[in-house]
Design a protein around this motif. Structure first.
Motif, short mmCIF file in Angstrom:
data_model
loop_
_atom_site.label_atom_id
_atom_site.label_comp_id
_atom_site.label_asym_id
_atom_site.label_seq_id
_atom_site.Cartn_x
_atom_site.Cartn_y
_atom_site.Cartn_z
N GLY A 102 0.82 -1.20 0.00
CA GLY A 102 0.00 0.00 0.00
C GLY A 102 0.85 1.25 0.00
N GLU A 103 0.78 1.99 1.11
CA GLU A 103 1.44 3.28 1.19
C GLU A 103 2.97 3.19 1.10
N THR A 104 3.54 2.02 1.37
CA THR A 104 4.98 1.84 1.23
C THR A 104 5.43 2.13 -0.21
N LEU A 105 4.53 1.99 -1.16
CA LEU A 105 4.84 2.24 -2.56
C LEU A 105 5.22 3.69 -2.83
N GLN A 106 4.95 4.59 -1.88
CA GLN A 106 5.30 5.99 -2.09
C GLN A 106 6.81 6.18 -2.22
N ASN A 107 7.59 5.21 -1.76
CA ASN A 107 9.04 5.29 -1.90
C ASN A 107 9.46 5.17 -3.37
N TRP A 108 8.56 4.72 -4.23
CA TRP A 108 8.78 4.67 -5.68
C TRP A 108 7.84 5.65 -6.40
N ALA A 109 6.57 5.61 -6.00
CA ALA A 109 5.53 6.41 -6.65
C ALA A 109 4.92 7.35 -5.61
N PRO A 110 5.31 8.61 -5.58
CA PRO A 110 4.91 9.53 -4.51
C PRO A 110 3.41 9.63 -4.25
N LYS A 111 2.59 9.50 -5.30
CA LYS A 111 1.15 9.62 -5.11
C LYS A 111 0.58 8.46 -4.27
N ALA A 112 1.33 7.38 -4.16
CA ALA A 112 0.88 6.25 -3.34
C ALA A 112 0.81 6.62 -1.87
N ALA A 113 1.43 7.72 -1.49
CA ALA A 113 1.31 8.21 -0.10
C ALA A 113 -0.15 8.48 0.23
N LEU A 114 -0.95 8.78 -0.79
CA LEU A 114 -2.35 9.13 -0.57
C LEU A 114 -3.22 7.92 -0.27
N LEU A 115 -2.66 6.72 -0.35
CA LEU A 115 -3.40 5.52 0.04
C LEU A 115 -3.71 5.53 1.54
N ALA A 116 -2.90 6.23 2.31
CA ALA A 116 -3.06 6.17 3.76
C ALA A 116 -2.65 7.48 4.41
N VAL A 117 -3.38 8.54 4.10
CA VAL A 117 -3.09 9.85 4.71
C VAL A 117 -3.91 10.02 5.98
N PRO A 118 -3.26 10.32 7.10
CA PRO A 118 -3.99 10.49 8.36
C PRO A 118 -5.12 11.51 8.25
N TYR A 119 -6.29 11.06 8.67
CA TYR A 119 -7.50 11.89 8.76
C TYR A 119 -7.93 12.52 7.44
N ALA A 120 -7.60 11.85 6.32
CA ALA A 120 -8.09 12.31 5.01
C ALA A 120 -9.42 11.65 4.66
N PHE A 121 -9.61 10.42 5.12
CA PHE A 121 -10.82 9.67 4.80
C PHE A 121 -11.76 9.60 6.00
N THR A 122 -13.04 9.72 5.73
CA THR A 122 -14.03 9.68 6.82
C THR A 122 -14.48 8.26 7.14
N GLY A 123 -14.21 7.32 6.27
CA GLY A 123 -14.63 5.93 6.49
C GLY A 123 -14.43 5.12 5.23
N LEU A 124 -14.86 3.86 5.26
CA LEU A 124 -14.60 2.96 4.14
C LEU A 124 -15.41 3.32 2.90
N ASP A 125 -16.60 3.88 3.07
CA ASP A 125 -17.38 4.30 1.90
C ASP A 125 -16.63 5.39 1.13
N HIS A 126 -16.02 6.30 1.88
CA HIS A 126 -15.21 7.36 1.28
C HIS A 126 -14.01 6.76 0.55
N VAL A 127 -13.36 5.78 1.18
CA VAL A 127 -12.21 5.10 0.56
C VAL A 127 -12.61 4.48 -0.77
N LYS A 128 -13.71 3.73 -0.77
CA LYS A 128 -14.15 3.05 -2.00
C LYS A 128 -14.47 4.05 -3.11
N LYS A 129 -15.08 5.16 -2.73
CA LYS A 129 -15.42 6.18 -3.73
C LYS A 129 -14.16 6.73 -4.39
#
Length: 335
Positions: A102-129
Motif C-alpha cells: 500500500g502506502e509503502t509504494l510511495q518510496n517509488w511512486a509519490p502519489k501512493a502516499a495518498l493511500l493512507a493519509v492520516p484523517y483524510a478519509f471519513t470511512g470505508l465508503d469514502h475510501v471506495k469512492k
C-alpha cells in the motif's frame, strides 16, 4: 532379426524424445512460450489466517482454473520472501513476482502516499469512492509507471489504531512513547508532530521489539494486530482511527507483460472475482477479530480523534509535495 532390433530401439528413442518435448517447464518466465507453465511467487506480511492470505490463495486458485493450469501462483505469508520493501525489490530482480502493498509504494511512486493519509478519509465508503474513481486511477497509473508494478485488485482495510501498554487518550500521552511505523516518511512526520518517537521497523520485528522494550507500541488495523500476536505483548488498542485506507495486490510489469493476451484477460478476471471474495471476507471477519482481541485481554480505549487530527493534519499538509497536495484536495472533495 538384427534389423528388427535396431528398428525397435529407434522407435523407443523417438517416443522418449517426443515425451520430453511435450512436457511443461517448472520455471517461471514468459507465458508466450507454448506449453510452458508460468510459476509466480506472491509474498505478503500477514499470517495464514489473515484475510490477505485467504484472498491471495483464492486468487491463485482462480488464476490456475481460468488459465487451465498455465499459470500457478504460490503464496508466501509471514514475510517469508522478505519484508514488503524486500519483496518489491525482489520482483524487480525477478526472484519474486507479486506483492501485497500500500502506502509503502510511495518510496517509488509519490502519489501512493495518498493511500493512507492520516484523517483524510471519513470511512470505508469514502475510501471506495476514491479508489474506484479518478484519484484511484491516477495513483494506479503512477505505481505502474514508477514502481514498475501493475495493480491487479485492491482490498479495503480496517482503520489503523495505536496499541500500547498504557491507555493513550490524547497526544499528550505520547511523550517519550517509542513506536514502530512502516517505511512511510509521512507516518514518521505525523507521529513526531503528535509527540511520539516513531521509528521504521519491519512488521515481523514488532513483536520482539515490544517484548525487548525497543519500542513501546505500534499502529495497525485490528486484523494485523491479531495476525502479529500483539495481544500477547500489548494491553490497549487506542481508537485513534487515524487512517482509513486500501492495499493492492500487484504483479511486476515485466511478469504481466510476458503473458499472452488470453492469459492477461484470465488473470484480470480472477483478480475481479478475488476482490469480491476479499470484500465479503472483510465484512464477515473484522468485527469478529475485535471481539477475539477482547477475549485475549486487550482493552479498547476511545481516544480523542479530534485532538490527534488537530496535531497531525498540519504535518500532513507540510509534508506533501505540490503534486501530492493536489491529489489530497481531490480526496477531501470526494466525501
Amino acid at each position: 532379426m538384427r534389423k528388427i532390433s535396431l528398428l525397435a530401439v529407434s522407435l523407443v528413442f523417438v517416443l522418449l524424445l517426443g515425451a520430453c518435448s511435450s512436457g511443461t517447464s517448472n520455471s517461471s518466465g514468459d507465458g508466450k512460450e507454448e506449453g510452458k507453465v508460468v510459476k509466480w511467487k506472491l509474498g505478503h506480511l500477514a499470517d495464514e489466517n489473515h484475510i490477505w492470505h485467504k484472498t491471495s490463495v483464492k486468487f491463485a486458485d482462480l488464476v490456475k482454473e481460468k488459465t487451465d493450469g498455465q499459470i500457478e501462483i504460490e503464496v508466501y505469508p509471514n514475510n517469508s520472501l522478505g519484508g514488503e520493501t524486500d519483496t518489491i525489490n525482489a520482483i524487480s530482480a525477478g526472484t519474486a513476482d507479486l506483492v501485497i502493498s500500500g502506502e509503502t509504494l510511495q518510496n517509488w511512486a509519490p502519489k501512493a502516499a495518498l493511500l493512507a493519509v492520516p484523517y483524510a478519509f471519513t470511512g470505508l465508503d469514502h475510501v471506495k469512492k476514491v479508489v474506484d474513481g479518478e484519484v484511484g486511477d491516477e495513483i494506479k497509473a503512477e505505481i505502474k509507471e514508477k514502481a514498475n508494478l501493475t495493480p491487479l485488485f485492491y482490498m479495503t482495510r480496517a482503520p489503523r489504531n495505536l496499541t500500547s501498554s498504557k491507555p493513550i487518550e490524547t497526544p499528550a500521552d505520547l511523550e517519550g512513547f517509542k513506536m514502530r511505523v512502516p517505511n512511510v516518511p509521512l507516518f514518521l512526520k505525523v507521529w513526531e508532530a503528535a509527540g511520539a518517537k516513531p521509528q521504521v521497523m519491519d512488521f515481523n520485528e514488532v513483536f520482539t521489539g515490544i517484548q525487548q522494550g525497543v519500542i513501546d507500541g505500534q499502529e495497525n488495523p485490528v486484523d494485523l494486530i491479531q495476525s502479529g500476536g500483539l495481544y500477547e505483548v500489548q494491553k490497549y488498542v487506542n481508537r485513534t482511527e487515524h487512517v482509513y485506507s486500501w492495499i493492492y495486490v500487484l504483479v511486476g510489469n515485466k511478469q504481466f507483460d510476458a503473458l499472452t493476451d488470453e492469459q492477461k484477460t484470465a488473470v484480470q478476471e480472477a483478480a475481479a472475482e478475488a476482490q469480491e471474495y476479499g470484500a465479503k471476507l472483510f465484512d464477515e471477519e473484522i468485527n469478529k477479530i475485535e471481539e477475539q482481541l477482547k477475549e485475549e485481554g486487550m482493552e479498547f480505549v476511545d481516544s480523542d480523534k479530534d485532538a490527534f487530527s488537530e496535531a497531525m493534519v498540519p504535518a500532513v499538509k507540510a509534508s506533501l509535495s505540490e503534486e501530492q497536495l493536489a491529489v489530497y484536495e481531490k480526496i477531501l472533495n470526494a466525501k
